[in-house]
Design a protein around this motif. Structure first.
Motif, PDB file in Angstrom:
ATOM      1  N   THR A   1       0.853  -1.182   0.000  1.00 11.65           N
ATOM      2  CA  THR A   1       0.000   0.000   0.000  1.00 11.65           C
ATOM      3  C   THR A   1       0.890   1.233   0.000  1.00 11.65           C
ATOM      4  OG1 THR A   1      -1.701  -1.166   1.246  1.00 11.65           O
ATOM      5  CG2 THR A   1      -1.816   1.238   1.240  1.00 11.65           C
ATOM      6  N   GLU A   2       0.624   2.112  -0.929  1.00  9.88           N
ATOM      7  CA  GLU A   2       1.385   3.343  -0.989  1.00  9.88           C
ATOM      8  C   GLU A   2       0.432   4.509  -0.850  1.00  9.88           C
ATOM      9  OE1 GLU A   2       1.951   3.983  -5.710  1.00  9.88           O
ATOM     10  OE2 GLU A   2       3.078   2.324  -4.848  1.00  9.88           O
ATOM     11  N   GLU A   3       0.915   5.585  -0.258  1.00 10.16           N
ATOM     12  CA  GLU A   3       0.092   6.773  -0.072  1.00 10.16           C
ATOM     13  C   GLU A   3       0.512   7.825  -1.077  1.00 10.16           C
ATOM     14  OE1 GLU A   3       0.408   8.011   3.958  1.00 10.16           O
ATOM     15  OE2 GLU A   3      -0.863   6.400   4.692  1.00 10.16           O
ATOM     16  N   ILE A   4      -0.483   8.460  -1.675  1.00 12.02           N
ATOM     17  CA  ILE A   4      -0.227   9.475  -2.678  1.00 12.02           C
ATOM     18  C   ILE A   4      -0.799  10.785  -2.158  1.00 12.02           C
ATOM     19  CG2 ILE A   4      -0.640  10.151  -5.068  1.00 12.02           C
ATOM     20  CD1 ILE A   4      -1.225   7.115  -5.558  1.00 12.02           C
ATOM     21  N   ASP A   5       0.022  11.821  -2.074  1.00  9.89           N
ATOM     22  CA  ASP A   5      -0.438  13.126  -1.621  1.00  9.89           C
ATOM     23  C   ASP A   5      -0.914  13.931  -2.811  1.00  9.89           C
ATOM     24  OD1 ASP A   5       0.166  12.605   1.039  1.00  9.89           O
ATOM     25  OD2 ASP A   5       2.236  13.260   0.803  1.00  9.89           O
ATOM     26  N   HIS A   6      -2.067  14.534  -2.660  1.00  9.33           N
ATOM     27  CA  HIS A   6      -2.655  15.358  -3.717  1.00  9.33           C
ATOM     28  C   HIS A   6      -2.873  16.762  -3.166  1.00  9.33           C
ATOM     29  CE1 HIS A   6      -3.712  11.853  -6.172  1.00  9.33           C
ATOM     30  NE2 HIS A   6      -4.077  11.277  -5.041  1.00  9.33           N
TER      31      HIS A   6
ATOM     32  N   LEU B   1      -5.502  19.612  -3.941  1.00  6.16           N
ATOM     33  CA  LEU B   1      -6.747  19.812  -4.667  1.00  6.16           C
ATOM     34  C   LEU B   1      -7.154  21.282  -4.613  1.00  6.16           C
ATOM     35  CD1 LEU B   1      -8.635  16.773  -3.145  1.00  6.16           C
ATOM     36  CD2 LEU B   1      -7.383  16.856  -5.289  1.00  6.16           C
ATOM     37  N   PRO B   2      -7.443  21.887  -5.754  1.00  5.81           N
ATOM     38  CA  PRO B   2      -7.894  23.281  -5.725  1.00  5.81           C
ATOM     39  C   PRO B   2      -9.344  23.363  -5.258  1.00  5.81           C
ATOM     40  CG  PRO B   2      -7.892  22.455  -7.969  1.00  5.81           C
ATOM     41  CD  PRO B   2      -7.319  21.367  -7.111  1.00  5.81           C
ATOM     42  N   ALA B   3      -9.645  24.407  -4.531  1.00  9.20           N
ATOM     43  CA  ALA B   3     -11.008  24.610  -4.050  1.00  9.20           C
ATOM     44  C   ALA B   3     -11.259  26.102  -3.935  1.00  9.20           C
ATOM     45  CB  ALA B   3     -11.220  23.929  -2.697  1.00  9.20           C
ATOM     46  N   GLU B   4     -12.516  26.492  -4.002  1.00 10.07           N
ATOM     47  CA  GLU B   4     -12.883  27.887  -3.818  1.00 10.07           C
ATOM     48  C   GLU B   4     -13.791  27.988  -2.605  1.00 10.07           C
ATOM     49  OE1 GLU B   4     -14.491  29.931  -7.138  1.00 10.07           O
ATOM     50  OE2 GLU B   4     -12.747  29.524  -8.409  1.00 10.07           O
ATOM     51  N   LEU B   5     -13.412  28.858  -1.689  1.00  7.74           N
ATOM     52  CA  LEU B   5     -14.206  29.081  -0.493  1.00  7.74           C
ATOM     53  C   LEU B   5     -14.912  30.422  -0.643  1.00  7.74           C
ATOM     54  CD1 LEU B   5     -11.635  28.064   2.259  1.00  7.74           C
ATOM     55  CD2 LEU B   5     -13.385  26.665   1.185  1.00  7.74           C
ATOM     56  N   SER B   6     -16.188  30.472  -0.318  1.00 12.42           N
ATOM     57  CA  SER B   6     -16.956  31.708  -0.400  1.00 12.42           C
ATOM     58  C   SER B   6     -17.368  32.127   1.002  1.00 12.42           C
ATOM     59  CB  SER B   6     -18.218  31.510  -1.256  1.00 12.42           C
ATOM     60  OG  SER B   6     -17.870  31.212  -2.568  1.00 12.42           O
ATOM     61  N   SER B   7     -17.400  33.424   1.208  1.00 10.44           N
ATOM     62  CA  SER B   7     -17.888  33.943   2.475  1.00 10.44           C
ATOM     63  C   SER B   7     -18.687  35.207   2.187  1.00 10.44           C
ATOM     64  CB  SER B   7     -16.729  34.241   3.428  1.00 10.44           C
ATOM     65  OG  SER B   7     -15.930  35.289   2.898  1.00 10.44           O
ATOM     66  N   VAL B   8     -19.594  35.500   3.065  1.00  7.27           N
ATOM     67  CA  VAL B   8     -20.405  36.708   2.938  1.00  7.27           C
ATOM     68  C   VAL B   8     -20.220  37.502   4.221  1.00  7.27           C
ATOM     69  CG1 VAL B   8     -22.735  37.620   2.726  1.00  7.27           C
ATOM     70  CG2 VAL B   8     -22.084  35.586   1.438  1.00  7.27           C
ATOM     71  N   GLU B   9     -19.813  38.732   4.067  1.00  3.36           N
ATOM     72  CA  GLU B   9     -19.634  39.618   5.202  1.00  3.36           C
ATOM     73  C   GLU B   9     -20.829  40.569   5.227  1.00  3.36           C
ATOM     74  OE1 GLU B   9     -16.608  43.193   6.152  1.00  3.36           O
ATOM     75  OE2 GLU B   9     -15.700  41.287   5.611  1.00  3.36           O
ATOM     76  N   VAL B  10     -21.386  40.795   6.388  1.00  2.72           N
ATOM     77  CA  VAL B  10     -22.560  41.661   6.517  1.00  2.72           C
ATOM     78  C   VAL B  10     -22.160  42.893   7.310  1.00  2.72           C
ATOM     79  CG1 VAL B  10     -24.904  41.843   7.424  1.00  2.72           C
ATOM     80  CG2 VAL B  10     -24.131  39.696   6.421  1.00  2.72           C
ATOM     81  N   ASP B  11     -22.410  44.046   6.722  1.00  7.16           N
ATOM     82  CA  ASP B  11     -22.130  45.323   7.372  1.00  7.16           C
ATOM     83  C   ASP B  11     -23.462  45.929   7.779  1.00  7.16           C
ATOM     84  OD1 ASP B  11     -20.761  47.577   8.229  1.00  7.16           O
ATOM     85  OD2 ASP B  11     -20.892  48.550   6.258  1.00  7.16           O
ATOM     86  N   VAL B  12     -23.667  46.151   9.074  1.00  9.48           N
ATOM     87  CA  VAL B  12     -24.930  46.672   9.588  1.00  9.48           C
ATOM     88  C   VAL B  12     -24.704  48.114  10.052  1.00  9.48           C
ATOM     89  CG1 VAL B  12     -26.747  46.421  11.326  1.00  9.48           C
ATOM     90  CG2 VAL B  12     -25.701  44.392  10.289  1.00  9.48           C
TER      91      VAL B  12
ATOM     92  N   THR C   1     -14.720  35.630  -2.681  1.00  6.30           N
ATOM     93  CA  THR C   1     -14.328  34.273  -3.068  1.00  6.30           C
ATOM     94  C   THR C   1     -12.813  34.177  -2.973  1.00  6.30           C
ATOM     95  OG1 THR C   1     -16.218  34.101  -4.546  1.00  6.30           O
ATOM     96  CG2 THR C   1     -14.418  32.555  -4.908  1.00  6.30           C
ATOM     97  N   GLU C   2     -12.357  33.107  -2.367  1.00 12.43           N
ATOM     98  CA  GLU C   2     -10.927  32.919  -2.166  1.00 12.43           C
ATOM     99  C   GLU C   2     -10.545  31.551  -2.690  1.00 12.43           C
ATOM    100  OE1 GLU C   2      -7.885  32.442   1.639  1.00 12.43           O
ATOM    101  OE2 GLU C   2      -9.964  32.981   1.961  1.00 12.43           O
ATOM    102  N   ALA C   3      -9.501  31.496  -3.505  1.00 16.24           N
ATOM    103  CA  ALA C   3      -9.004  30.212  -4.014  1.00 16.24           C
ATOM    104  C   ALA C   3      -8.006  29.650  -3.012  1.00 16.24           C
ATOM    105  CB  ALA C   3      -8.346  30.391  -5.375  1.00 16.24           C
ATOM    106  N   VAL C   4      -8.202  28.424  -2.626  1.00 17.01           N
ATOM    107  CA  VAL C   4      -7.316  27.768  -1.672  1.00 17.01           C
ATOM    108  C   VAL C   4      -6.913  26.412  -2.219  1.00 17.01           C
ATOM    109  CG1 VAL C   4      -8.325  28.921   0.339  1.00 17.01           C
ATOM    110  CG2 VAL C   4      -9.238  26.737  -0.410  1.00 17.01           C
ATOM    111  N   GLU C   5      -5.888  25.823  -1.646  1.00 16.97           N
ATOM    112  CA  GLU C   5      -5.473  24.469  -2.004  1.00 16.97           C
ATOM    113  C   GLU C   5      -5.607  23.597  -0.766  1.00 16.97           C
ATOM    114  OE1 GLU C   5      -1.547  24.785  -3.595  1.00 16.97           O
ATOM    115  OE2 GLU C   5      -2.273  25.383  -5.560  1.00 16.97           O
ATOM    116  N   VAL C   6      -6.301  22.486  -0.929  1.00 12.81           N
ATOM    117  CA  VAL C   6      -6.555  21.568   0.174  1.00 12.81           C
ATOM    118  C   VAL C   6      -5.714  20.321  -0.051  1.00 12.81           C
ATOM    119  CG1 VAL C   6      -8.320  20.223   1.355  1.00 12.81           C
ATOM    120  CG2 VAL C   6      -8.900  22.453   0.387  1.00 12.81           C
TER     121      VAL C   6
END
Length: 139
Positions: free
Chosen positions: A35-40, A42-53, A104-109
């Motif tokens: 058994t061998e382990e392979i590290d990947h 993976l690109p992902a996009e995280l979204s957040s919404v900031e609310v200004d009151v 929107t922020e691009a991250v790598e997981v």
């Protein structure tokens, strides 16, 4: 016919063949897995919404309760109160302005997966490997 002394009897002979089989080990197989382990990454996009009151004081007399209004990314929520005067009047005390700001922020997981590989090795049979005939039947 058997009374005639000149007729000789010739015996008829028939040969038969029978065939049997037996199991004989002609080789062995050794299988090893790894058994061998392979590290990947993976690109992902995280979204957040900031609310200004923002609370906006108005303090203005109105005749009826205003509706909630949304204009683009701004939502205006009226806050009213009744004030007792000689007559009852509505005053718009304030408006609450809610603005949505989406980012929107691009991250790598990083993720790890496993994979197995098999190595098959053929080995010659050895007579000492199968001391009992019953063991040969299992192959």
């Amino acid at each position: 016919m058997s009374d005639d002394p000149k007729i000789d009897a010739v015996p008829i002979v028939e040969e038969t063949v029978s065939l049997t089989t037996r199991k004989v080990a002609s080789g062995r197989v050794r299988i090893a897995t790894r058994t061998e382990e392979i590290d990947h990454v993976l690109p992902a996009e995280l979204s957040s919404v900031e609310v200004d009151v923002v609370r906006v004081p108005v303090d203005r007399k109105i005749d009826s309760v205003p509706d909630v209004v949304t204009e683009g990314g701004l939502t205006i929520i009226p806050v009213v109160e009744e004030r007792l005067v000689v007559t009852r009047e509505l005053y718009l005390r304030e408006e609450i302005h809610v603005r949505r700001i989406e980012r929107t922020e691009a991250v790598e997981v990083e993720a790890t997966t496993r994979r197995q590989t098999a190595q098959v090795e053929r080995l010659p049979a050895s007579p000492a490997t199968f001391p009992n005939k019953d063991d040969q039947d299992d192959l």
